[in-house]
Design a protein around this motif. Structure first.
Motif, mmCIF file in Angstrom:
data_model
loop_
_atom_site.group_PDB
_atom_site.id
_atom_site.type_symbol
_atom_site.label_atom_id
_atom_site.label_comp_id
_atom_site.label_asym_id
_atom_site.label_seq_id
_atom_site.Cartn_x
_atom_site.Cartn_y
_atom_site.Cartn_z
ATOM 1 N N LEU A 95 -4.486 -2.710 3.470
ATOM 2 C CA LEU A 95 -3.417 -2.338 2.524
ATOM 3 C C LEU A 95 -3.937 -1.838 1.174
ATOM 4 O O LEU A 95 -3.402 -0.859 0.650
ATOM 5 C CB LEU A 95 -2.420 -3.485 2.346
ATOM 6 C CG LEU A 95 -1.331 -3.540 3.422
ATOM 7 C CD1 LEU A 95 -0.264 -4.559 3.052
ATOM 8 C CD2 LEU A 95 -0.682 -2.178 3.644
ATOM 9 N N PRO A 96 -4.977 -2.470 0.594
ATOM 10 C CA PRO A 96 -5.520 -1.900 -0.651
ATOM 11 C C PRO A 96 -5.950 -0.439 -0.476
ATOM 12 O O PRO A 96 -5.724 0.389 -1.365
ATOM 13 C CB PRO A 96 -6.725 -2.797 -0.959
ATOM 14 C CG PRO A 96 -6.381 -4.102 -0.343
ATOM 15 C CD PRO A 96 -5.602 -3.766 0.906
ATOM 16 N N LEU A 97 -6.535 -0.107 0.676
ATOM 17 C CA LEU A 97 -6.934 1.287 0.925
ATOM 18 C C LEU A 97 -5.706 2.175 1.115
ATOM 19 O O LEU A 97 -5.669 3.315 0.656
ATOM 20 C CB LEU A 97 -7.853 1.365 2.145
ATOM 21 C CG LEU A 97 -9.279 0.861 1.897
ATOM 22 C CD1 LEU A 97 -9.980 0.541 3.205
ATOM 23 C CD2 LEU A 97 -10.081 1.904 1.113
ATOM 24 N N GLU A 98 -4.681 1.649 1.787
ATOM 25 C CA GLU A 98 -3.444 2.397 1.978
ATOM 26 C C GLU A 98 -2.793 2.748 0.639
ATOM 27 O O GLU A 98 -2.231 3.818 0.468
ATOM 28 C CB GLU A 98 -2.453 1.569 2.806
ATOM 29 C CG GLU A 98 -2.680 1.666 4.296
ATOM 30 C CD GLU A 98 -2.465 3.082 4.797
ATOM 31 O OE1 GLU A 98 -1.314 3.502 4.919
ATOM 32 O OE2 GLU A 98 -3.466 3.766 5.062
ATOM 33 N N ARG A 99 -2.866 1.807 -0.301
ATOM 34 C CA ARG A 99 -2.189 2.002 -1.579
ATOM 35 C C ARG A 99 -2.799 3.130 -2.392
ATOM 36 O O ARG A 99 -2.174 3.641 -3.312
ATOM 37 C CB ARG A 99 -2.204 0.698 -2.390
ATOM 38 C CG ARG A 99 -1.311 -0.356 -1.775
ATOM 39 C CD ARG A 99 -1.019 -1.497 -2.736
ATOM 40 N NE ARG A 99 -0.350 -2.580 -2.015
ATOM 41 C CZ ARG A 99 -0.915 -3.736 -1.708
ATOM 42 N NH1 ARG A 99 -2.154 -3.990 -2.091
ATOM 43 N NH2 ARG A 99 -0.245 -4.652 -1.038
ATOM 44 N N THR A 100 -4.024 3.527 -2.079
ATOM 45 C CA THR A 100 -4.614 4.661 -2.793
ATOM 46 C C THR A 100 -3.866 5.939 -2.424
ATOM 47 O O THR A 100 -3.866 6.902 -3.181
ATOM 48 C CB THR A 100 -6.107 4.863 -2.435
ATOM 49 O OG1 THR A 100 -6.199 5.235 -1.054
ATOM 50 C CG2 THR A 100 -6.911 3.588 -2.680
ATOM 51 N N GLY A 101 -3.243 5.951 -1.232
ATOM 52 C CA GLY A 101 -2.472 7.120 -0.803
ATOM 53 C C GLY A 101 -3.316 8.317 -0.421
ATOM 54 O O GLY A 101 -2.771 9.374 -0.116
ATOM 55 N N VAL A 102 -4.637 8.187 -0.421
ATOM 56 C CA VAL A 102 -5.471 9.359 -0.132
ATOM 57 C C VAL A 102 -5.996 9.390 1.305
ATOM 58 O O VAL A 102 -6.419 10.426 1.799
ATOM 59 C CB VAL A 102 -6.672 9.494 -1.107
ATOM 60 C CG1 VAL A 102 -6.182 9.715 -2.525
ATOM 61 C CG2 VAL A 102 -7.578 8.284 -1.038
ATOM 62 N N PHE A 103 -5.957 8.254 1.985
ATOM 63 C CA PHE A 103 -6.505 8.211 3.339
ATOM 64 C C PHE A 103 -5.388 8.332 4.360
ATOM 65 O O PHE A 103 -4.425 7.574 4.334
ATOM 66 C CB PHE A 103 -7.291 6.912 3.551
ATOM 67 C CG PHE A 103 -7.933 6.822 4.901
ATOM 68 C CD1 PHE A 103 -8.966 7.671 5.257
ATOM 69 C CD2 PHE A 103 -7.491 5.896 5.830
ATOM 70 C CE1 PHE A 103 -9.555 7.612 6.515
ATOM 71 C CE2 PHE A 103 -8.067 5.813 7.093
ATOM 72 C CZ PHE A 103 -9.103 6.670 7.427
ATOM 73 N N ARG A 104 -5.511 9.309 5.280
ATOM 74 C CA ARG A 104 -4.455 9.532 6.275
ATOM 75 C C ARG A 104 -4.920 9.235 7.701
ATOM 76 O O ARG A 104 -4.226 9.542 8.664
ATOM 77 C CB ARG A 104 -3.952 10.987 6.192
ATOM 78 C CG ARG A 104 -3.313 11.349 4.868
ATOM 79 C CD ARG A 104 -2.110 10.488 4.542
ATOM 80 N NE ARG A 104 -1.087 10.516 5.594
ATOM 81 C CZ ARG A 104 -0.204 9.555 5.804
ATOM 82 N NH1 ARG A 104 -0.245 8.466 5.078
ATOM 83 N NH2 ARG A 104 0.702 9.664 6.761
ATOM 84 N N GLY A 105 -6.125 8.693 7.816
ATOM 85 C CA GLY A 105 -6.662 8.401 9.145
ATOM 86 C C GLY A 105 -6.231 7.039 9.642
ATOM 87 O O GLY A 105 -5.200 6.504 9.228
#
Ligand SMILES: [Zn+2]
Length: 203
Positions: A95-105
């Motif tokens: 979720l912390p990585l999701e919140r950056t909004g830059v990763f779509r993989g």
């Protein structure tokens, strides 16, 4: 004279609350008494949702993220880019990585990192499952988002070596993450910079 204590049932509740992270003996007692006495307390509702979460939430068999369905929300989303798999140590780091909004993989949680001192070897982690996924899903890039401490480094190096024979690029997040791993505690800007500045380990 015998010292008077709370009835065993209250002591049992205090005992369980005390085991929760961040709850000391005094807080445990205060919460237990609040549950017993306060009009606003909803102890039965609390116990119901704890039971529900325990019975219905499990790890996504593909990536390890939390889900109540056959596959998690990320794995079952056809709009996600199958070309990139981001490897993290724990599902809580997704979720912390999701919140950056830059990763779509998509993601792959290992369930830990290689740590001989804690008797955690590659066979204890979801590494075999990662290799199987790479063969089945043919991504073009594996992004290692592992901790910057010794164990995180060792795990990254192990994976880069293991994946050498497979037709997939391996990159890692740029340095600048908090020492001792802990992606959960990194802020969004730091994480999105680390993602944008990732470096190749193997092409
Ligand atoms: Zn999943």
């Amino acid at each position: 004279m015998k010292r008077v204590a709370y009835p065993a049932a209250i002591q049992a509740l205090v005992g369980e609350l005390k085991r929760l992270p961040g709850i000391g003996p005094r807080s445990a007692e205060r919460i237990a008494l609040w549950m017993l006495q306060s009009r606003d307390a909803r102890p039965l509702e609390v116990s119901r949702v704890i039971r529900e979460v325990h019975e219905s939430v499990r790890a996504c068999p593909r990536c390890g993220f939390f889900t109540t369905e056959a596959l998690c929300e990320i794995c079952s989303d056809p709009a996600r880019d199958a070309a990139q798999i981001c490897v993290v140590e724990q599902a809580t780091e997704i979720l912390p990585l999701e919140r950056t909004g830059v990763f779509r993989g998509r993601y792959h949680a290992l369930g830990g990192r290689i740590s001989p001192l804690d008797h955690v070897g590659p066979e204890d982690l979801r590494i075999e499952a990662l290799v199987e996924r790479i063969k089945a899903e043919s991504p073009s890039e594996i992004i290692l988002a592992l901790g910057s401490d010794v164990e995180g480094e060792a795990t990254a190096n192990y994976l880069a070596t293991l994946l050498r024979e497979l037709p997939v690029a391996v990159t890692r997040l740029a340095q600048g993450l908090p020492a001792g791993g802990g992606l959960e505690h990194a802020d969004e800007l730091t994480l999105s910079r680390a993602l944008a500045g990732r470096t190749a380990m193997k092409s």
